[in-house]
Design a protein around this motif. Structure first.
Motif, PDB file in Angstrom:
ATOM      1  N   VAL A   1       0.840  -1.201   0.000  1.00 28.25           N
ATOM      2  CA  VAL A   1       0.000   0.000   0.000  1.00 28.25           C
ATOM      3  C   VAL A   1       0.875   1.251   0.000  1.00 28.25           C
ATOM      4  O   VAL A   1       0.631   2.196  -0.750  1.00 28.25           O
ATOM      5  N   ILE A   2       1.921   1.254   0.844  1.00 24.39           N
ATOM      6  CA  ILE A   2       2.829   2.401   0.892  1.00 24.39           C
ATOM      7  C   ILE A   2       3.487   2.619  -0.462  1.00 24.39           C
ATOM      8  O   ILE A   2       3.614   3.753  -0.920  1.00 24.39           O
ATOM      9  N   ALA A   3       3.868   1.554  -1.129  1.00 22.26           N
ATOM     10  CA  ALA A   3       4.490   1.671  -2.453  1.00 22.26           C
ATOM     11  C   ALA A   3       3.528   2.322  -3.448  1.00 22.26           C
ATOM     12  O   ALA A   3       3.922   3.193  -4.228  1.00 22.26           O
ATOM     13  N   ILE A   4       2.265   1.922  -3.407  1.00 25.80           N
ATOM     14  CA  ILE A   4       1.259   2.491  -4.320  1.00 25.80           C
ATOM     15  C   ILE A   4       1.029   3.967  -4.004  1.00 25.80           C
ATOM     16  O   ILE A   4       1.003   4.815  -4.897  1.00 25.80           O
TER      17      ILE A   4
ATOM     18  N   PHE B   1      -7.979   2.835  -7.000  1.00 22.43           N
ATOM     19  CA  PHE B   1      -8.041   1.904  -8.140  1.00 22.43           C
ATOM     20  C   PHE B   1      -6.821   0.989  -8.170  1.00 22.43           C
ATOM     21  O   PHE B   1      -6.937  -0.216  -8.400  1.00 22.43           O
ATOM     22  N   ALA B   2      -5.643   1.567  -7.958  1.00 29.82           N
ATOM     23  CA  ALA B   2      -4.410   0.769  -7.990  1.00 29.82           C
ATOM     24  C   ALA B   2      -4.400  -0.268  -6.872  1.00 29.82           C
ATOM     25  O   ALA B   2      -3.971  -1.411  -7.067  1.00 29.82           O
TER      26      ALA B   2
ATOM     27  N   ILE C   1      -9.570  -6.613  -4.818  1.00 25.56           N
ATOM     28  CA  ILE C   1     -10.659  -6.343  -3.879  1.00 25.56           C
ATOM     29  C   ILE C   1     -11.457  -5.153  -4.384  1.00 25.56           C
ATOM     30  O   ILE C   1     -11.021  -4.452  -5.295  1.00 25.56           O
ATOM     31  N   SER C   2     -12.622  -4.941  -3.778  1.00 22.74           N
ATOM     32  CA  SER C   2     -13.431  -3.764  -4.079  1.00 22.74           C
ATOM     33  C   SER C   2     -13.518  -2.934  -2.806  1.00 22.74           C
ATOM     34  O   SER C   2     -13.983  -3.414  -1.779  1.00 22.74           O
ATOM     35  N   ILE C   3     -13.052  -1.703  -2.877  1.00 22.42           N
ATOM     36  CA  ILE C   3     -13.032  -0.822  -1.716  1.00 22.42           C
ATOM     37  C   ILE C   3     -14.310   0.007  -1.700  1.00 22.42           C
ATOM     38  O   ILE C   3     -14.631   0.654  -2.702  1.00 22.42           O
ATOM     39  N   PRO C   4     -15.048  -0.027  -0.578  1.00 22.06           N
ATOM     40  CA  PRO C   4     -16.288   0.752  -0.493  1.00 22.06           C
ATOM     41  C   PRO C   4     -15.975   2.235  -0.329  1.00 22.06           C
ATOM     42  O   PRO C   4     -15.924   2.760   0.773  1.00 22.06           O
ATOM     43  N   PHE C   5     -15.722   2.883  -1.458  1.00 18.60           N
ATOM     44  CA  PHE C   5     -15.265   4.268  -1.442  1.00 18.60           C
ATOM     45  C   PHE C   5     -16.050   5.055  -2.469  1.00 18.60           C
ATOM     46  O   PHE C   5     -16.153   4.647  -3.618  1.00 18.60           O
TER      47      PHE C   5
END
Length: 85
Positions: A7-10, A43-44, A51-55
């Motif tokens: 996540v940090i890399a993204i 998105f990345a 996964i699908s993030i509820p955002f």
């Protein structure tokens, strides 16, 4: 590589920063990530972890997904990945 490291890399890539400059306590605002950068990061991350993030991009502060800090985002993703598993 751990979920946090990925996540940090993204996020670092979106903020055009070195991953070493992104800490769990960092907020997206502190990192200079715009609302468009946030959407691209989401998105990345969804693609990276399948996964699908509820955002809701129109209401980033609403909903169940906490984007207040890098640690909060990592925690939310760990939870989504565990549920998928």
């Amino acid at each position: 590589m751990s979920i946090q490291d990925r996540v940090i890399a993204i996020i670092a890539e979106q903020a055009v920063l070195d991953p070493a400059d992104v800490t769990p306590d960092s907020t997206l605002e502190e990192l200079g990530i715009s609302s468009l950068g946030l959407v691209e990061s989401i998105f990345a991350i969804e693609e990276e972890f399948d996964i699908s993030i509820p955002f809701n991009a129109n209401e980033p502060g609403s909903g169940d997904f906490d984007i207040s800090s890098v640690a909060a985002i990592v925690s939310g993703i760990e939870s989504l990945v565990a549920r998928k598993g």
